[in-house]
Design a protein around this motif. Structure first.
Motif, short mmCIF file in Angstrom:
data_model
loop_
_atom_site.label_atom_id
_atom_site.label_comp_id
_atom_site.label_asym_id
_atom_site.label_seq_id
_atom_site.Cartn_x
_atom_site.Cartn_y
_atom_site.Cartn_z
N UNK A 226 -18.45 -51.58 -36.17
CA UNK A 226 -18.90 -50.26 -35.71
C UNK A 226 -17.69 -49.34 -35.62
N UNK A 227 -17.11 -48.99 -36.76
CA UNK A 227 -15.89 -48.20 -36.82
C UNK A 227 -16.20 -46.87 -37.50
N UNK A 228 -15.86 -45.77 -36.84
CA UNK A 228 -16.09 -44.43 -37.37
C UNK A 228 -15.10 -44.18 -38.52
N UNK A 229 -15.63 -43.91 -39.70
CA UNK A 229 -14.76 -43.71 -40.86
C UNK A 229 -13.95 -42.42 -40.77
N UNK A 230 -14.33 -41.50 -39.84
CA UNK A 230 -13.59 -40.23 -39.71
C UNK A 230 -12.37 -40.37 -38.81
N UNK A 231 -12.14 -41.54 -38.22
CA UNK A 231 -10.96 -41.72 -37.39
C UNK A 231 -9.70 -41.61 -38.23
N UNK A 232 -8.59 -41.18 -37.64
CA UNK A 232 -7.34 -41.08 -38.41
C UNK A 232 -6.89 -42.45 -38.90
N UNK A 233 -6.19 -42.45 -40.04
CA UNK A 233 -5.59 -43.69 -40.52
C UNK A 233 -4.40 -44.07 -39.64
N UNK A 234 -4.07 -45.35 -39.67
CA UNK A 234 -2.89 -45.82 -38.94
C UNK A 234 -1.77 -46.08 -39.93
N UNK A 235 -0.54 -46.10 -39.42
CA UNK A 235 0.62 -46.38 -40.23
C UNK A 235 0.94 -47.86 -40.09
N UNK A 236 0.63 -48.67 -41.09
CA UNK A 236 0.75 -50.13 -40.98
C UNK A 236 0.94 -50.74 -42.35
N UNK A 237 1.32 -52.04 -42.33
CA UNK A 237 1.39 -52.85 -43.54
C UNK A 237 0.01 -53.46 -43.76
N UNK A 238 -0.61 -53.14 -44.89
CA UNK A 238 -1.99 -53.56 -45.13
C UNK A 238 -2.15 -55.07 -45.02
N UNK A 239 -1.27 -55.83 -45.64
CA UNK A 239 -1.40 -57.29 -45.61
C UNK A 239 -1.19 -57.86 -44.22
N UNK A 240 -0.17 -57.37 -43.50
CA UNK A 240 0.07 -57.88 -42.16
C UNK A 240 -1.06 -57.53 -41.22
N UNK A 241 -1.58 -56.29 -41.33
CA UNK A 241 -2.66 -55.89 -40.44
C UNK A 241 -3.92 -56.71 -40.72
N UNK A 242 -4.16 -57.05 -41.99
CA UNK A 242 -5.31 -57.90 -42.30
C UNK A 242 -5.17 -59.26 -41.65
N UNK A 243 -3.94 -59.83 -41.64
CA UNK A 243 -3.71 -61.11 -40.97
C UNK A 243 -3.96 -60.99 -39.46
N UNK A 244 -3.52 -59.89 -38.86
CA UNK A 244 -3.72 -59.68 -37.42
C UNK A 244 -5.20 -59.65 -37.09
N UNK A 245 -5.96 -58.85 -37.83
CA UNK A 245 -7.39 -58.71 -37.54
C UNK A 245 -8.11 -60.03 -37.80
N UNK A 246 -7.76 -60.73 -38.88
CA UNK A 246 -8.41 -62.01 -39.19
C UNK A 246 -8.16 -63.03 -38.09
N UNK A 247 -6.94 -63.13 -37.62
CA UNK A 247 -6.64 -64.08 -36.55
C UNK A 247 -7.42 -63.76 -35.29
N UNK A 248 -7.46 -62.46 -34.92
CA UNK A 248 -8.15 -62.08 -33.68
C UNK A 248 -9.65 -62.33 -33.79
N UNK A 249 -10.24 -61.99 -34.95
CA UNK A 249 -11.69 -62.20 -35.12
C UNK A 249 -12.00 -63.69 -35.18
#
Length: 874
Positions: free
Chosen positions: A714-737
């Motif tokens: 449930x994420x609003x697509x109009x929210x601002x983008x974040x400044x991050x490393x795509x691969x590292x952030x994917x690992x972070x979200x995957x681990x948390x989920x």
């Protein structure tokens, strides 16, 4: 003169505590009593229960400002024209829209009060002007809408609307304050438990101070100067001489007979540093005071010891004062009545006990006169003492045929007063005597003779001497008071500066000693510690300031003993007793700073050792098992497939191959986490930062996760983008989920995002069993699993406890934070907070009342489960 209206304020610690609700309840009660009440302006913020209370109350329509629909404010003119008995004006600190008559709403309220209209209003503690900087340090947000404290203090009544932080957060979680889409951000920012506790304490303390002020105002208005005896308090005055022990023991018996009264022992120091107690006497008195159950206090009394003693007693709300009888003889008391007589005379409602002792009445101790005038004035006074009588004599001779004897006497009196005001006692007495002789010789019949023909001439000379003495005493006392005031201000400023250094610096000792050296004009200042205990003469320099450096205490010009084995020394010049007493206070501050510094160092060292030991133990106990388990599964499945004697159906073969693949994935995740943990520890992770949206990352992170069908994005697509490393952030979200899927007990998982203060936060929300509060500190530690403490441990989840540890490390390398907080209603929410892309518009998550309330995102209370991330568990 028309009556001024009364102001009643409902004060709260934060938005949502119920200020407006309480104000409306009070208004309805007044209407039921027949009071004419109107609603000037009330903000309900969409809260239905608050809006219900408006029904039945007369509401003055608002005024549209600047012709903009929806931009409306209080219609002040309409309320003034209506002239009700009571007007309801919500949000006292509100800033009116441009085009309004007054800039601030509290100015509108002032006009209503001047018109004789009573006002009920509301305000939050964070909007008080004096607390603005304090609230900013607590919440990270500087309030733009403030109201002067004096406006609030002038209110006839201030009612504190209090609610516990836990209850306020529950009210927020239930949607009773903000809309549902604003709740998560508010709970994680402004409405954090620590913020609410601090704001509540600020409100309670501010109101308590106002109660004290109101009591003092009442006593002042009613001219009540007597002590209000809430309980017996006995103050005993100690000089440090031999009789002090007798007086202290007698005071202890008086306190006991008064029914276990409070006993306060006070030693009053003279401000000039010329007289002091015998060496070691104060330490003995302090020890004796503690033995008899008294608290020991030291105050600087200057020259007026009786006044200082009575000020202390009144400040302590003392009911009885005990002091020894004077050691002066009767002859000495003829000149100076003594401290005891002054105290008895000025004590008022405080009972004074005079205790006799062996040394009473045996000392001569004639008064010593010490002028408070500077040397330049003394020199000028002696010059005037020689010239002024001559000038008066010359004027009398020149004007002999014009003026009479009475005018000549007035001239000599004037000369004497001028000399006394400039030079003090000595020159004034000389001027009076010389003037009297000249007056008698040149101007009093028979002329040019020292013969005193009448008694009036002798009386004139005596009167001039008396006037000279009295004026000189007044001048000298005024000069002394000015010196004492200047010294007291200087000492207060020095102590405040020293205390600020100790409280605000991480390593305060060097700077503290440097300030001491500069303030007292010393060449060097050092803090020495005895290394071999009390029986040793070996000293170690803890820290120093100045070119001379450290030396033994006996070699220093200044030596202040802080403890038996800790001394503050200085070189360059000797200091008077008053300055040495000030250094004793500084020594106490240095001792506190030293202890705090050493305690912090020991705590850090212990923490590092414990962390290293814990990591080694956890690695040995978990990695071996978690590596062996998937290898065993792979070996067993591969062995079955290779066994030609087993006739396996196709479905079983597929299941064995799936087991091999799943076990290999588990091994891959475990090895990846171990490698990432090692890279984070060595600092070799370098993120490639680029704009990316949470919605895009969440979709990729869920691919291949077991149980991903239970996850709702449930994420609003109009929210601002974040400044991050795509691969590292994917690992972070995957681990948390993955962690949430394993330990939420089958409950659904929701991914939400919100933005505030140049940050964008992703929340992985579950409504499972959660994590006990006392276990939060260990959640992100590597090689820590809390599965055994959770009901989901029955599910057989395994892992080495590296998932969220790695996730936090990766997040921090991208200048973000990973934290955990309670899910309203139960469960655990993991929060990923990263900076928004510079220049992106970040919406405000709070409605109008708290548009400035939520602070910038900060780590929530530490904790979140350790993710098996593909290997790991809570």
């Amino acid at each position: 003169m028309s009556r001024r209206g009364e102001l009643r304020i409902h004060l709260g610690a934060a938005p949502g505590v119920g200020k407006t609700y309480a104000m409306l309840g009070e208004a309805r009660r007044r209407v039921e009593r027949g009071t004419d009440v109107v609603v000037g302006i009330v903000e309900t913020h969409g809260r239905s229960k608050t809006a219900d209370l408006l029904h039945g109350l007369e509401i003055v329509p608002r005024r549209c400002v600047g012709g903009h629909p929806g931009l409306d404010e209080l219609d002040l003119d309409a309320v003034l024209a209506r002239r009700p008995e009571v007007a309801l004006i919500d949000e006292l600190a509100h800033t009116n829209a441009p085009g309004s008559r007054n800039r601030k709403r509290w100015q509108d309220v002032e006009e209503l009060l001047e018109a004789g209209i009573d006002v009920l209003t509301t305000v939050n503690v964070q909007h008080l002007e004096s607390l603005n900087d304090v609230v900013e340090r607590i919440t990270g947000v500087r309030q733009q809408e403030t109201v002067p404290d004096e406006v609030v203090r002038k209110a006839a009544q201030i009612e504190l609307i209090d609610i516990t932080p836990e209850a306020l957060r529950r009210r927020m979680a239930h949607g009773n304050i903000y809309a549902a889409e604003k709740v998560d951000a508010a709970l994680a920012n402004y409405f954090r438990p620590g913020n609410l506790i601090a704001l509540r304490e600020l409100a309670l303390l501010w109101v308590a101070d106002e109660v004290d002020v109101a009591l003092q105002r009442y006593r002042s208005e009613k001219e009540i100067s007597d002590t209000w005896e809430t309980r017996e308090r006995v103050v005993v005055a100690l000089t440090g001489d031999k009789e002090s022990e007798t007086v202290l023991r007698r005071a202890a018996r008086i306190a006991k007979h008064a029914g276990a009264a409070d006993l306060l022992a006070v030693h009053v120091l003279r401000g000039d540093g010329l007289a002091g107690p015998p060496v070691g006497a104060v330490a003995r008195l302090r020890t004796l005071a503690e033995d008899v159950g008294a608290s020991f206090h030291t105050v600087v009394g200057g020259e007026d010891v009786p006044a200082a003693l009575l000020d202390f007693a009144r400040g302590a709300n003392a009911t009885q004062l005990v002091l020894g009888t004077s050691r002066r003889s009767r002859l000495a008391r003829v000149f100076v009545e003594g401290i005891g007589a002054r105290v008895v005379q000025d004590s008022g409602s405080i009972d004074v006990h005079m205790v006799t002792h062996d040394g009473a009445g045996r000392g001569l101790r004639l008064p010593a006169f010490h002028s408070g005038l500077p040397a330049s004035r003394k020199v000028l006074g002696w010059v005037l003492a020689a010239l002024m009588p001559l000038a008066a004599t010359g004027a009398g001779i020149v004007l002999r045929g014009v003026v009479g004897m009475s005018t000549d006497v007035v001239l000599f009196f004037l000369a004497t007063v001028v000399v006394a005001m400039v030079g003090g006692l000595g020159p004034a007495v000389v001027a009076a005597v010389v003037g009297g002789v000249l007056l008698n010789f040149f101007l009093t019949p028979p002329l040019y003779s020292f013969t005193i023909a009448t008694a009036e001439n002798l009386l004139a000379i005596a009167a001039m001497v008396v006037v000279a003495v009295l004026v000189a005493i007044v001048v000298d006392r005024a000069a002394r008071r000015a010196q004492q005031a200047a010294r007291a201000r200087a000492e207060g400023a020095l102590l405040a500066s020293f205390a600020r250094t100790v409280l605000t610096r991480s390593d305060p000792l060097p700077r503290l000693l440097e300030k001491v050296r500069e303030a007292f004009g010393l060449h060097s200042v050092a803090l020495l510690e005895r290394t071999g205990g009390s029986a040793s003469d070996e000293w170690t320099c803890v820290t120093s300031s100045g070119p001379v450096g450290c030396m033994a205490p006996e070699e220093a010009e200044v030596d202040v003993e802080i403890e038996d084995d800790l001394h503050l020394i200085g070189s360059g010049r000797s200091l008077p007793a008053a300055d040495r007493r000030l250094l004793e206070v500084v020594g106490g501050q240095a001792l506190l700073a030293l202890r705090s510094q050493r305690a912090a160092a020991e705590a850090d060292d212990s923490r590092r050792r414990a962390h290293a030991t814990e990591t080694r133990s956890a690695l040995l106990s978990t990695v071996g098992h978690d590596l062996r388990s998937p290898l065993t599964s792979i070996k067993a499945a591969a062995g079955s497939l290779r066994d030609t004697s087993l006739q396996l159906p196709p479905a079983d073969r597929l299941e064995l191959m799936a087991t091999i693949e799943e076990s290999a994935d588990r091994l891959t995740g475990l090895v990846d986490n171990l490698l990432d943990s090692a890279r984070l520890a060595s600092g070799t992770v370098t993120p490639l930062l680029a704009p990316i949206g949470y919605d895009e990352v969440a979709g990729r992170a869920l691919v291949g996760l077991p149980g991903a069908d239970r996850v709702t994005v449930d994420i609003d697509e109009t929210l601002p983008d974040v400044l991050a490393d795509s691969g590292l952030l994917e690992r972070v979200v995957a681990n948390a989920v993955d962690n949430a899927l394993r330990y939420a007990g089958g409950a659904p998982i929701v991914l939400r995002a919100s933005a505030h203060a140049n940050r964008v936060e992703l929340r992985i929300v579950d409504s499972g069993p959660g994590v006990p509060r006392h276990q939060r500190d260990a959640l992100f530690a590597p090689f820590r699993r809390l599965g055994s403490a959770l009901p989901s441990d029955r599910d057989g989840a395994t892992g080495v406890g590296l998932g969220l540890s790695v996730a936090r490390g990766l997040t921090e390398t991208m200048d973000g934070t990973l934290s955990a907080e309670d899910t309203p209603g139960g469960g655990l929410t993991v929060v990923v907070s990263l900076p928004a892309v510079p220049g992106a518009a970040v919406p405000d998550p709070a409605p109008a009342e708290a548009a400035q309330a939520p602070g910038p995102p900060a780590p929530s209370p530490a904790g979140s489960p350790s993710v098996p991330s593909r290997g790991g568990a809570r």
